[in-house]
Design an enzyme around this catalytic site. Structure first.
Site, short mmCIF file in Angstrom:
data_model
loop_
_atom_site.label_atom_id
_atom_site.label_comp_id
_atom_site.label_asym_id
_atom_site.label_seq_id
_atom_site.Cartn_x
_atom_site.Cartn_y
_atom_site.Cartn_z
N ASP A 175 0.86 -1.18 0.00
CA ASP A 175 0.00 0.00 0.00
C ASP A 175 0.90 1.23 0.00
O ASP A 175 2.05 1.18 0.46
CB ASP A 175 -0.89 -0.02 1.25
CG ASP A 175 -1.60 1.29 1.48
OD1 ASP A 175 -2.39 1.69 0.60
OD2 ASP A 175 -1.34 1.92 2.52
N LEU A 176 0.39 2.34 -0.51
CA LEU A 176 1.19 3.56 -0.59
C LEU A 176 0.91 4.50 0.59
O LEU A 176 1.80 4.82 1.37
CB LEU A 176 0.92 4.27 -1.92
CG LEU A 176 1.80 5.49 -2.24
CD1 LEU A 176 1.97 5.62 -3.74
CD2 LEU A 176 1.20 6.77 -1.68
N TYR A 177 -0.35 4.94 0.72
CA TYR A 177 -0.70 6.00 1.67
C TYR A 177 -0.72 5.47 3.11
O TYR A 177 -1.56 4.67 3.48
CB TYR A 177 -2.06 6.61 1.32
CG TYR A 177 -2.06 7.29 -0.02
CD1 TYR A 177 -1.41 8.51 -0.21
CD2 TYR A 177 -2.71 6.72 -1.12
CE1 TYR A 177 -1.41 9.14 -1.45
CE2 TYR A 177 -2.72 7.34 -2.36
CZ TYR A 177 -2.07 8.55 -2.51
OH TYR A 177 -2.07 9.17 -3.74
N ARG A 237 -7.87 13.19 6.28
CA ARG A 237 -7.58 11.79 6.00
C ARG A 237 -8.78 10.90 6.32
O ARG A 237 -9.13 9.99 5.55
CB ARG A 237 -6.36 11.34 6.81
CG ARG A 237 -6.03 9.85 6.72
CD ARG A 237 -5.74 9.40 5.31
NE ARG A 237 -5.23 8.02 5.30
CZ ARG A 237 -5.08 7.28 4.22
NH1 ARG A 237 -5.42 7.76 3.03
NH2 ARG A 237 -4.61 6.05 4.29
N SER A 284 -2.53 0.92 -4.98
CA SER A 284 -3.01 2.08 -4.23
C SER A 284 -4.37 2.56 -4.71
O SER A 284 -4.73 2.39 -5.87
CB SER A 284 -2.01 3.23 -4.37
OG SER A 284 -2.49 4.41 -3.79
N ASN A 285 -5.09 3.20 -3.78
CA ASN A 285 -6.33 3.89 -4.14
C ASN A 285 -6.07 5.14 -4.96
O ASN A 285 -6.99 5.72 -5.53
CB ASN A 285 -7.11 4.27 -2.88
CG ASN A 285 -7.99 3.14 -2.36
OD1 ASN A 285 -8.27 2.19 -3.09
ND2 ASN A 285 -8.43 3.25 -1.12
#
Length: 224
Positions: free
Chosen positions: A10-12, A41, A118-119
């Protein structure tokens, strides 16, 4: 657990600190930076989940801007298009967590193929990765934009499996987000949950394969 043949991150929140936008928020609204970042967030995530539930996909950038507009209204802060645009740009310049670079270098040296799922849109992912000079680490940058639904929908995890061309039980999914780790685990990935905050894992019928405090500990577990 089967031998691991690849890793999807995942990125975030996992590789990059989403709250590194606090400084930009504080510059725009003195005394409110922390509050803006936290609520922004929270609403960003809620809006992606609601988008999927309603079948109304829109880009991550759009949902992020909508979440920021809500946040400012909720906190009683006046907005203008220039400020909104500047804060939106901060999400394209997120700082990696302090443990990210060293862990990725070690994992890269092991020869394991690595990807981000990622989203974020293709543009968002590419910008965050390029601005931090991390492009060397990843074989694939996988965006939900391809399937037009947000995590934790199974279609996103399936896209990661297809892109990596590695069976799901041999593809490690790494996330600091409990909801994301839960979705990936239900899909069938072995999951490493990066529990940076000492949080409690969600009670949704899944448990992570491994829980670690940071990516350094994750690489130790996987490679030692």
């Amino acid at each position: 657990m089967q031998p691991i043949e690849g890793i999807v991150f995942d990125l975030y929140g996992t590789l990059y600190d989403v709250h590194s936008v606090v400084q930009a928020c504080e510059s725009a609204y003195p005394g409110q930076g922390e509050a803006i970042s936290r609520l922004w967030r929270q609403k960003q995530l809620e809006y992606t989940w609601l988008s999927s539930l309603m079948g109304r996909y829109a880009s991550f950038e759009q949902r992020t801007e909508e979440a920021l507009r809500y946040t400012c209204k909720h906190l009683g802060l006046a907005t203008d298009e220039t400020t909104l645009r500047q804060l939106g740009q901060a999400y394209l310049h997120l700082a990696p967590h302090p443990d990210t670079t060293a862990a990725l270098r070690r994992l890269k040296a092991s020869g394991l193929p690595m990807a981000i799922a990622s989203n974020g849109s293709h543009h968002s992912i590419e910008q965050v990765v390029s601005h931090s000079d991390m492009g060397w680490a990843f074989d694939h940058l996988i965006s939900v934009e391809t399937v037009k639904v947000f995590k934790p929908d199974n279609r996103v995890y399936s896209l990661a499996e297809q892109t990596m061309a590695i069976p799901r039980d041999r593809l490690l999914f790494v996330s600091s987000n409990s909801w994301d780790a839960t979705g990936a685990r239900h899909f069938g990935f072995p999951v490493c949950w990066v529990n940076r905050q000492g949080a409690v894992f969600d009670e949704l019928g899944a448990t992570p394969t491994r829980e670690v405090r940071d990516l350094g500990e994750m690489s130790d577990w996987l490679l030692d």
